[in-house]
Design an enzyme around this catalytic site. Structure first.
Site, PDB file in Angstrom:
ATOM      1  N   TYR A 138       0.131  61.615  44.579  1.00 49.17           N
ATOM      2  CA  TYR A 138      -0.103  62.946  44.012  1.00 49.17           C
ATOM      3  C   TYR A 138      -1.504  63.042  43.408  1.00 49.17           C
ATOM      4  O   TYR A 138      -2.251  63.995  43.657  1.00 49.17           O
ATOM      5  CB  TYR A 138       0.965  63.203  42.950  1.00 49.17           C
ATOM      6  CG  TYR A 138       0.947  64.557  42.305  1.00 49.17           C
ATOM      7  CD1 TYR A 138       1.511  65.665  42.933  1.00 49.17           C
ATOM      8  CD2 TYR A 138       0.396  64.729  41.034  1.00 49.17           C
ATOM      9  CE1 TYR A 138       1.526  66.910  42.313  1.00 49.17           C
ATOM     10  CE2 TYR A 138       0.410  65.969  40.414  1.00 49.17           C
ATOM     11  CZ  TYR A 138       0.969  67.052  41.055  1.00 49.17           C
ATOM     12  OH  TYR A 138       0.977  68.282  40.434  1.00 49.17           O
ATOM     13  N   LYS A 183      -4.686  65.439  44.561  1.00 50.59           N
ATOM     14  CA  LYS A 183      -5.261  66.398  43.625  1.00 50.59           C
ATOM     15  C   LYS A 183      -6.746  66.137  43.390  1.00 50.59           C
ATOM     16  O   LYS A 183      -7.529  67.065  43.173  1.00 50.59           O
ATOM     17  CB  LYS A 183      -4.506  66.346  42.296  1.00 50.59           C
ATOM     18  CG  LYS A 183      -3.068  66.843  42.380  1.00 50.59           C
ATOM     19  CD  LYS A 183      -2.991  68.263  42.893  1.00 50.59           C
ATOM     20  CE  LYS A 183      -1.614  68.857  42.735  1.00 50.59           C
ATOM     21  NZ  LYS A 183      -1.529  70.237  43.285  1.00 50.59           N
TER      22      LYS A 183
END
Length: 308
Positions: A165, A169
């Site tokens: 994740y 990002k």
């Protein structure tokens, strides 16, 4: 330059629930025609329920707003293209893209499966790439566009168990920085929101009930609506938003040190200079297209002002 979004056409991906839902409701209230995109999956990205997007569209219409649903996945080029086509076919233009869709497959790096890493990268990073690419030519042709990426503190600060994740990002911030430079001449501004709100994703992260109670996702949406408006005149900004608080995250570079480039630098020389080059009290912010402070250091060295 208006804060209203009257006449503007906006796509919000992953808009069925959570942050995206609040963005869509506020955008419609501000006068935008909204494409509500959501596949209706669970947080891991599995399954699908088209009623999620359909129900929000009906809610917006019942309140006097304008919206249409789209159920395609951002994770493929074909899906992203159909999302943009939904805006063009229904409303004839596209002014705003909010890349909000995301999934979670949290595990420590030693335990995460590569299939889970790939899936998270595919939705968060490649989904942002695909949707932005599909929208870009329309915005270039009309000489106007507002693009908002959804980053995270896991990307610019790290978080335990979120290597996939956080990587996705952080990757999108590199894309933002490059597109901000390319888009400026056509009045396309590309910024990022780094939000925290009480959603399906955050409810599984061990936050206290007291903290979650204050994290109304609707408190994030005003910043996104501002970044999507004509009043926004900045690009490549990272704006944090949580519980009614907002700030800006930015990259800085220290003054550093400059050795004689004509002489061999040794490990020992670097070691002795490390404290100075890492001294944040000398840091200055990076700007668009800035290559760093290499030229500044070399000029100071050549003038005899700063020699090591």
């Amino acid at each position: 330059m208006t804060l209203r979004l009257d006449g503007r056409v906006a796509i919000i991906t992953g808009a069925g629930v959570g942050l995206g839902r609040e963005h869509a409701l506020l955008f419609a209230k501000q006068g935008a025609k909204v494409v509500v995109n959501d596949v209706g999956s669970v947080t891991s990205g599995e399954g699908g329920d088209t009623s999620v997007a359909d129900a929000l569209v009906e809610e917006i219409r019942s309140a006097g707003g304008t919206a249409v649903a789209n159920h395609d996945s951002v994770a493929t080029w074909e899906g992203a293209s159909r999302i943009v086509d939904t805006a063009i076919d229904n409303y004839g233009r596209l002014d705003i893209l909010v890349n909000n869709a995301g999934i979670l497959r949290d595990k420590t790096f030693s335990k995460v499966e590569m299939s889970d890493f790939d899936a998270v990268m595919q939705v968060h990073f490649w989904g942002t790439v695909y949707c932005t690419k599909a929208a870009w030519s329309h915005m270039v042709n009309q000489k106007y566009g507002r693009v908002v990426f959804t980053s995270s503190s896991s990307g610019h600060g790290g978080n335990f168990g979120q290597s996939n994740y956080g990587s996705a990002k952080s990757a999108m911030l590199g894309l933002m920085n490059c597109l901000a430079i390319e888009g400026r001449k056509n009045n396309i501004l590309v910024n990022s929101i780094s939000p925290a709100g009480k959603t399906r994703m955050t409810e599984t992260m061990g936050l206290s009930e007291g903290a979650l109670k204050l994290m109304d996702p609707a408190q994030v949406s005003p910043a996104v609506a501002w970044l999507a408006s004509e009043r926004c005149d900045v690009t490549a900004y990272i704006i944090t938003a949580s519980s009614g608080g907002f700030s800006r995250v930015h990259y800085f570079e220290t003054k550093g040190v400059q050795f004689d480039p004509a002489s061999r630098v040794t490990v020992e020389m670097f070691d002795r200079a490390f404290g100075e080059l890492a001294d944040l009290s000398t840091a200055k912010p990076w700007g668009l297209g800035v290559e760093g402070r290499e030229g500044e250091r070399l000029a100071a060295f050549q003038s005899g002002e700063d020699r090591h």
